[in-house]
Design an enzyme around this catalytic site. Structure first.
Site, PDB file in Angstrom:
ATOM      1  N   LYS A   9       0.829  -1.209   0.000  1.00 58.75           N
ATOM      2  CA  LYS A   9       0.000   0.000   0.000  1.00 58.75           C
ATOM      3  C   LYS A   9       0.860   1.255   0.000  1.00 58.75           C
ATOM      4  O   LYS A   9       0.588   2.191  -0.733  1.00 58.75           O
ATOM      5  CB  LYS A   9      -0.892   0.067   1.257  1.00 58.75           C
ATOM      6  CG  LYS A   9      -1.880  -1.059   1.417  1.00 58.75           C
ATOM      7  CD  LYS A   9      -2.837  -0.795   2.587  1.00 58.75           C
ATOM      8  CE  LYS A   9      -2.183  -0.643   3.944  1.00 58.75           C
ATOM      9  NZ  LYS A   9      -1.643  -1.851   4.538  1.00 58.75           N
ATOM     10  N   ARG A  84     -10.462   0.208   6.943  1.00 56.49           N
ATOM     11  CA  ARG A  84      -9.920  -1.132   7.111  1.00 56.49           C
ATOM     12  C   ARG A  84     -10.986  -2.128   7.493  1.00 56.49           C
ATOM     13  O   ARG A  84     -10.728  -3.328   7.507  1.00 56.49           O
ATOM     14  CB  ARG A  84      -8.901  -1.072   8.232  1.00 56.49           C
ATOM     15  CG  ARG A  84      -7.523  -1.642   7.841  1.00 56.49           C
ATOM     16  CD  ARG A  84      -6.601  -1.300   8.935  1.00 56.49           C
ATOM     17  NE  ARG A  84      -5.302  -1.859   8.944  1.00 56.49           N
ATOM     18  CZ  ARG A  84      -4.202  -1.233   8.523  1.00 56.49           C
ATOM     19  NH1 ARG A  84      -4.283  -0.087   7.895  1.00 56.49           N
ATOM     20  NH2 ARG A  84      -3.032  -1.786   8.709  1.00 56.49           N
ATOM     21  N   ARG A 123      11.607  -5.854   6.379  1.00 56.17           N
ATOM     22  CA  ARG A 123      11.686  -4.450   6.781  1.00 56.17           C
ATOM     23  C   ARG A 123      11.806  -4.404   8.299  1.00 56.17           C
ATOM     24  O   ARG A 123      11.709  -5.419   8.967  1.00 56.17           O
ATOM     25  CB  ARG A 123      10.499  -3.645   6.221  1.00 56.17           C
ATOM     26  CG  ARG A 123       9.148  -4.004   6.752  1.00 56.17           C
ATOM     27  CD  ARG A 123       8.032  -3.224   6.067  1.00 56.17           C
ATOM     28  NE  ARG A 123       6.855  -3.309   6.931  1.00 56.17           N
ATOM     29  CZ  ARG A 123       5.648  -2.909   6.589  1.00 56.17           C
ATOM     30  NH1 ARG A 123       5.430  -2.381   5.410  1.00 56.17           N
ATOM     31  NH2 ARG A 123       4.646  -3.033   7.433  1.00 56.17           N
ATOM     32  N   ARG A 125      10.259  -2.372  10.907  1.00 56.21           N
ATOM     33  CA  ARG A 125       9.391  -1.498  11.682  1.00 56.21           C
ATOM     34  C   ARG A 125       9.121  -2.154  13.044  1.00 56.21           C
ATOM     35  O   ARG A 125       9.176  -3.379  13.160  1.00 56.21           O
ATOM     36  CB  ARG A 125       8.079  -1.297  10.901  1.00 56.21           C
ATOM     37  CG  ARG A 125       7.570   0.102  10.978  1.00 56.21           C
ATOM     38  CD  ARG A 125       6.480   0.325   9.980  1.00 56.21           C
ATOM     39  NE  ARG A 125       5.250  -0.356  10.363  1.00 56.21           N
ATOM     40  CZ  ARG A 125       4.165  -0.372   9.595  1.00 56.21           C
ATOM     41  NH1 ARG A 125       4.174   0.215   8.425  1.00 56.21           N
ATOM     42  NH2 ARG A 125       3.091  -1.000  10.011  1.00 56.21           N
ATOM     43  N   ARG A 136      -1.293  -9.335  12.934  1.00 53.83           N
ATOM     44  CA  ARG A 136      -1.800  -8.336  11.974  1.00 53.83           C
ATOM     45  C   ARG A 136      -2.393  -9.020  10.745  1.00 53.83           C
ATOM     46  O   ARG A 136      -3.387  -8.554  10.188  1.00 53.83           O
ATOM     47  CB  ARG A 136      -0.681  -7.352  11.590  1.00 53.83           C
ATOM     48  CG  ARG A 136      -0.434  -6.346  12.723  1.00 53.83           C
ATOM     49  CD  ARG A 136       0.913  -5.646  12.613  1.00 53.83           C
ATOM     50  NE  ARG A 136       1.056  -4.911  11.385  1.00 53.83           N
ATOM     51  CZ  ARG A 136       2.188  -4.826  10.689  1.00 53.83           C
ATOM     52  NH1 ARG A 136       3.275  -5.446  11.112  1.00 53.83           N
ATOM     53  NH2 ARG A 136       2.219  -4.138   9.588  1.00 53.83           N
TER      54      ARG A 136
HETATM   55  P1  AMP Z   1      -0.193   0.238   8.488  1.00 54.96           P
HETATM   56  O1  AMP Z   1       0.833   1.316   8.465  1.00 54.96           O
HETATM   57  O2  AMP Z   1      -1.312   0.451   7.514  1.00 54.96           O
HETATM   58  O3  AMP Z   1       0.414  -1.145   8.385  1.00 54.96           O
HETATM   59  O4  AMP Z   1      -0.871   0.294   9.937  1.00 54.96           O
HETATM   60  C1  AMP Z   1      -0.106   0.058  11.106  1.00 54.96           C
HETATM   61  C2  AMP Z   1      -1.004   0.013  12.343  1.00 54.96           C
HETATM   62  O5  AMP Z   1      -1.712   1.252  12.457  1.00 54.96           O
HETATM   63  C3  AMP Z   1      -2.091  -1.051  12.308  1.00 54.96           C
HETATM   64  O6  AMP Z   1      -1.608  -2.306  12.754  1.00 54.96           O
HETATM   65  C4  AMP Z   1      -3.104  -0.446  13.260  1.00 54.96           C
HETATM   66  O7  AMP Z   1      -2.672  -0.577  14.605  1.00 54.96           O
HETATM   67  C5  AMP Z   1      -3.042   1.039  12.928  1.00 54.96           C
HETATM   68  N1  AMP Z   1      -3.992   1.423  11.854  1.00 54.96           N
HETATM   69  C6  AMP Z   1      -3.693   1.886  10.616  1.00 54.96           C
HETATM   70  N2  AMP Z   1      -4.799   2.173   9.914  1.00 54.96           N
HETATM   71  C7  AMP Z   1      -5.835   1.887  10.723  1.00 54.96           C
HETATM   72  C8  AMP Z   1      -7.251   1.959  10.588  1.00 54.96           C
HETATM   73  N3  AMP Z   1      -7.832   2.364   9.445  1.00 54.96           N
HETATM   74  N4  AMP Z   1      -8.016   1.571  11.647  1.00 54.96           N
HETATM   75  C9  AMP Z   1      -7.467   1.154  12.785  1.00 54.96           C
HETATM   76  N5  AMP Z   1      -6.149   1.049  12.997  1.00 54.96           N
HETATM   77  C10 AMP Z   1      -5.328   1.415  11.979  1.00 54.96           C
END
Ligand code: AMP
Length: 178
Positions: A9, A84, A123, A125, A136
């Site tokens: 993404k 999400r 990666r 993170r 996740r």
């Molecule tokens: P990402 O960077 O998209 O992999 O998101 C990393 C973390 O951010 C996720 O594991 C969630 O804890 C939180 N997160 C990101 N987007 C959302 C969302 N739309 N709703 C809830 N939590 C989110």
């Protein structure tokens, strides 16, 4: 843009935003910025992110809505990582109607699990440890399957093979965007 963790993404969001001259808005980045800012909300967010759990909707909406509406005022956006879940999508559609924003397409980057794992482990993170990654991926499978069906039913789903070189994925997406 909808994809599992490691689905590309961020990479595709940046490429598309550059090609279309619009802003790439990543919900994960917006939330991580709040964590870095060290606010009370940021401290709460950090706990969810560390465990790989979804951050509560109210927090996500409060932080993301101003960023999205500012991007919309500047000509559009690629939203990565939000919505999400189906409840987030329904609530986002409501907010969108109020702000006069329409969603043109929901891009789903489809990537097989073993490829996702490989990418995430490569990666570094904080939430990319083996245990949190597994959680996740489980959260994604539970919440985003219905989300993909929701957008398919609305006729705006653009599903692409996300297991290709980045430039081929971008080309596939751009060929299919309305
Ligand atoms: P990402 O960077 O998209 O992999 O998101 C990393 C973390 O951010 C996720 O594991 C969630 O804890 C939180 N997160 C990101 N987007 C959302 C969302 N739309 N709703 C809830 N939590 C989110």
């Amino acid at each position: 843009m909808v994809a599992a963790p490691g689905g590309g993404k961020g990479t595709q969001g940046e490429r598309l935003a550059a090609d279309y001259g619009i802003q790439h808005v990543s919900s994960g980045d917006v939330l991580r910025a709040e964590v870095r800012a060290g606010t009370p909300v940021g401290r709460e967010v950090a706990g969810y992110q560390k465990r790989g759990d979804l951050v509560p909707d109210q927090i996500v909406f409060d932080l993301l809505t101003p960023v999205v509406s500012a991007a919309a005022a500047r000509g559009g956006y690629i939203l990565d990582g939000f919505p999400r879940t189906v409840p987030q999508a329904v609530a986002a559609a409501d907010v969108g109607r109020r702000l006069d924003l329409t969603l043109d397409a929901a891009v789903y980057l489809n990537v097989p699990d073993p490829v996702l794992l490989q990418r995430l482990l490569a990666r570094a993170r904080a939430d990319d440890t083996a245990e949190v990654i597994k959680h996740r991926l489980d959260v994604f499978a539970e919440t985003s399957g219905p989300l993909i069906d929701y957008y398919r039913d609305r006729g705006i789903l653009v599903e692409v093979d996300g297991d290709q070189p980045p430039e081929s994925i971008t080309a596939d997406i751009e060929a299919r965007l309305p």
